[in-house]
Each structure stands twice: as structure tokens, then as C-alpha cells.
Scaffold this motif. Structure first.
Motif, PDB file in Angstrom:
ATOM      1  N   THR A   1       9.631   4.389   6.692  1.00 11.52           N
ATOM      2  CA  THR A   1       8.518   4.289   5.751  1.00 11.52           C
ATOM      3  C   THR A   1       7.190   4.250   6.504  1.00 11.52           C
ATOM      4  N   VAL A   2       6.209   4.902   5.923  1.00 12.28           N
ATOM      5  CA  VAL A   2       4.848   4.863   6.439  1.00 12.28           C
ATOM      6  C   VAL A   2       3.953   4.263   5.363  1.00 12.28           C
ATOM      7  N   TYR A   3       3.015   3.458   5.776  1.00 17.73           N
ATOM      8  CA  TYR A   3       2.135   2.769   4.831  1.00 17.73           C
ATOM      9  C   TYR A   3       0.682   3.148   5.082  1.00 17.73           C
ATOM     10  N   LEU A   4      -0.106   3.026   4.039  1.00 16.26           N
ATOM     11  CA  LEU A   4      -1.556   3.138   4.167  1.00 16.26           C
ATOM     12  C   LEU A   4      -2.165   1.978   3.387  1.00 16.26           C
ATOM     13  N   GLN A   5      -2.659   0.999   4.114  1.00 16.08           N
ATOM     14  CA  GLN A   5      -3.359  -0.129   3.495  1.00 16.08           C
ATOM     15  C   GLN A   5      -4.812   0.265   3.323  1.00 16.08           C
ATOM     16  N   MET A   6      -5.284   0.207   2.092  1.00 20.60           N
ATOM     17  CA  MET A   6      -6.649   0.629   1.783  1.00 20.60           C
ATOM     18  C   MET A   6      -7.418  -0.560   1.211  1.00 20.60           C
ATOM     19  N   ASN A   7      -8.459  -0.975   1.919  1.00 15.52           N
ATOM     20  CA  ASN A   7      -9.298  -2.091   1.487  1.00 15.52           C
ATOM     21  C   ASN A   7     -10.712  -1.616   1.223  1.00 15.52           C
ATOM     22  N   SER A   8     -11.476  -2.418   0.534  1.00 21.60           N
ATOM     23  CA  SER A   8     -12.883  -2.106   0.239  1.00 21.60           C
ATOM     24  C   SER A   8     -13.022  -0.692  -0.319  1.00 21.60           C
ATOM     25  N   LEU A   9     -12.211  -0.391  -1.298  1.00 20.25           N
ATOM     26  CA  LEU A   9     -12.180   0.966  -1.839  1.00 20.25           C
ATOM     27  C   LEU A   9     -13.483   1.321  -2.538  1.00 20.25           C
TER      28      LEU A   9
ATOM     29  N   GLY B   1     -11.769  -3.107  -4.337  1.00 21.97           N
ATOM     30  CA  GLY B   1     -10.379  -3.542  -4.397  1.00 21.97           C
ATOM     31  C   GLY B   1      -9.522  -2.938  -3.309  1.00 21.97           C
ATOM     32  N   SER B   2      -8.223  -3.244  -3.374  1.00 25.20           N
ATOM     33  CA  SER B   2      -7.277  -2.798  -2.361  1.00 25.20           C
ATOM     34  C   SER B   2      -6.035  -2.184  -2.997  1.00 25.20           C
ATOM     35  N   LEU B   3      -5.424  -1.287  -2.262  1.00 26.85           N
ATOM     36  CA  LEU B   3      -4.141  -0.713  -2.633  1.00 26.85           C
ATOM     37  C   LEU B   3      -3.349  -0.475  -1.351  1.00 26.85           C
ATOM     38  N   ARG B   4      -2.020  -0.521  -1.475  1.00 28.60           N
ATOM     39  CA  ARG B   4      -1.182  -0.135  -0.349  1.00 28.60           C
ATOM     40  C   ARG B   4      -0.265   1.000  -0.789  1.00 28.60           C
ATOM     41  N   LEU B   5      -0.409   2.121  -0.132  1.00 29.99           N
ATOM     42  CA  LEU B   5       0.456   3.261  -0.394  1.00 29.99           C
ATOM     43  C   LEU B   5       1.668   3.210   0.520  1.00 29.99           C
ATOM     44  N   SER B   6       2.798   3.649  -0.011  1.00 29.90           N
ATOM     45  CA  SER B   6       4.017   3.734   0.777  1.00 29.90           C
ATOM     46  C   SER B   6       4.537   5.163   0.745  1.00 29.90           C
ATOM     47  N   CYS B   7       5.151   5.562   1.834  1.00 33.59           N
ATOM     48  CA  CYS B   7       5.758   6.886   1.935  1.00 33.59           C
ATOM     49  C   CYS B   7       7.170   6.689   2.474  1.00 33.59           C
ATOM     50  N   ALA B   8       8.144   6.864   1.596  1.00 32.25           N
ATOM     51  CA  ALA B   8       9.537   6.669   1.978  1.00 32.25           C
ATOM     52  C   ALA B   8      10.163   8.017   2.325  1.00 32.25           C
ATOM     53  N   ALA B   9      10.823   8.055   3.480  1.00 28.96           N
ATOM     54  CA  ALA B   9      11.460   9.292   3.926  1.00 28.96           C
ATOM     55  C   ALA B   9      12.957   9.233   3.659  1.00 28.96           C
ATOM     56  N   SER B  10      13.515  10.399   3.285  1.00 34.50           N
ATOM     57  CA  SER B  10      14.945  10.459   3.007  1.00 34.50           C
ATOM     58  C   SER B  10      15.764  10.452   4.294  1.00 34.50           C
ATOM     59  N   GLY B  11      15.124  10.879   5.380  1.00 36.07           N
ATOM     60  CA  GLY B  11      15.804  10.867   6.659  1.00 36.07           C
ATOM     61  C   GLY B  11      15.034  10.024   7.656  1.00 36.07           C
ATOM     62  N   SER B  12      15.483  10.056   8.874  1.00 33.00           N
ATOM     63  CA  SER B  12      14.845   9.250   9.909  1.00 33.00           C
ATOM     64  C   SER B  12      13.474   9.803  10.274  1.00 33.00           C
ATOM     65  N   ILE B  13      12.497   8.909  10.376  1.00 33.87           N
ATOM     66  CA  ILE B  13      11.165   9.339  10.814  1.00 33.87           C
ATOM     67  C   ILE B  13      10.964   9.060  12.295  1.00 33.87           C
ATOM     68  N   SER B  14      11.974   8.462  12.931  1.00 32.85           N
ATOM     69  CA  SER B  14      11.816   8.149  14.348  1.00 32.85           C
ATOM     70  C   SER B  14      11.684   9.415  15.191  1.00 32.85           C
TER      71      SER B  14
END
Length: 124
Positions: free
Chosen positions: A77-85, A16-29
């Protein structure tokens, strides 16, 4: 000071697949490196994937071709798309950020900012 909050973990069947998200309170730039680490019970925390401000990405051999890291500076936000877990992907996944230049993205101590983690369980 940047605070990171992960979401998107859960229980998924092998393949299966999952997508993780990481939301930052400040700027990640301004962050040089953004990364996902994971830690399984009884094991050390290990680097899964990293994305630099210059756009390059790096992956652990165990996840190459299955996981994709991406960063959206506009959404802080940073993401991690995870497939073929696989069952061996089961772990707590942590988001990490570094604003340090000339540091090695592969080293855990490079990262000054960490999220609280989100559990990923791969099981039938």
C-alpha cells in the motif's frame, strides 16, 4: 501485473486533511517508483509526489510541507497524507507504479500501472 485501487478521497473544507490509500493487488516491493498524480478539470495530469524503492521522496513545489507520501511494502500500500488542503488541490488523484529501472520518476510515461483515480474536492 499489478492492479492499483485508490481510496480515501472526498469533500473537505479548506485547511482540512485527507489520507489517500493505494492498495496493490500484487507486491509493490519490486516497484522502483510509486507516485501520486492529480488532474484537475481542463488541466494536464501532474506529479504530486513520488517514493522510490530506495526510500527517497520527492514532491511538487505546490505541495511541499503539506503532503507526505509513504509506502508500506509489507501491506502493498502507498499513502498520501494531505494536510492544510486548499481549493486548488481539488482534482482526481491517481496512484501510479513503475517497475522500470533507470527511468525518470518525474515523467508520466515512466509509470506502466495506474489506478482508476479518486476525487478530492476542497471547498467550503
Amino acid at each position: 501485473q499489478v492492479q492499483l485501487v485508490e481510496s480515501g478521497g472526498g469533500l473537505v473544507q479548506p485547511g482540512g486533511s485527507l489520507r489517500l490509500s493505494c492498495a496493490a493487488s500484487g507486491s509493490i516491493s519490486s516497484m522502483i517508483d510509486m507516485a501520486w498524480y492529480r488532474q484537475a478539470p481542463g488541466k494536464q495530469r501532474e506529479l504530486v509526489a513520488a517514493a522510490t524503492s530506495g526510500g527517497s521522496t520527492n514532491y511538487a513545489d505546490s505541495v511541499k510541507g503539506r503532503f507526505t507520501i509513504s509506502r508500506d511494502n509489507a501491506k502493498n500500500t502507498v499513502y498520501l497524507q494531505m494536510n492544510s488542503l486548499k481549493p486548488e488541490d481539488t482534482a482526481i488523484y491517481y496512484c501510479a507504479a513503475s517497475d522500470s529501472r533507470n527511468s525518470d520518476y518525474r515523467k508520466l510515461l515512466t509509470y506502466a500501472y495506474w489506478g482508476q483515480g479518486t476525487q478530492v474536492t476542497v471547498s467550503s
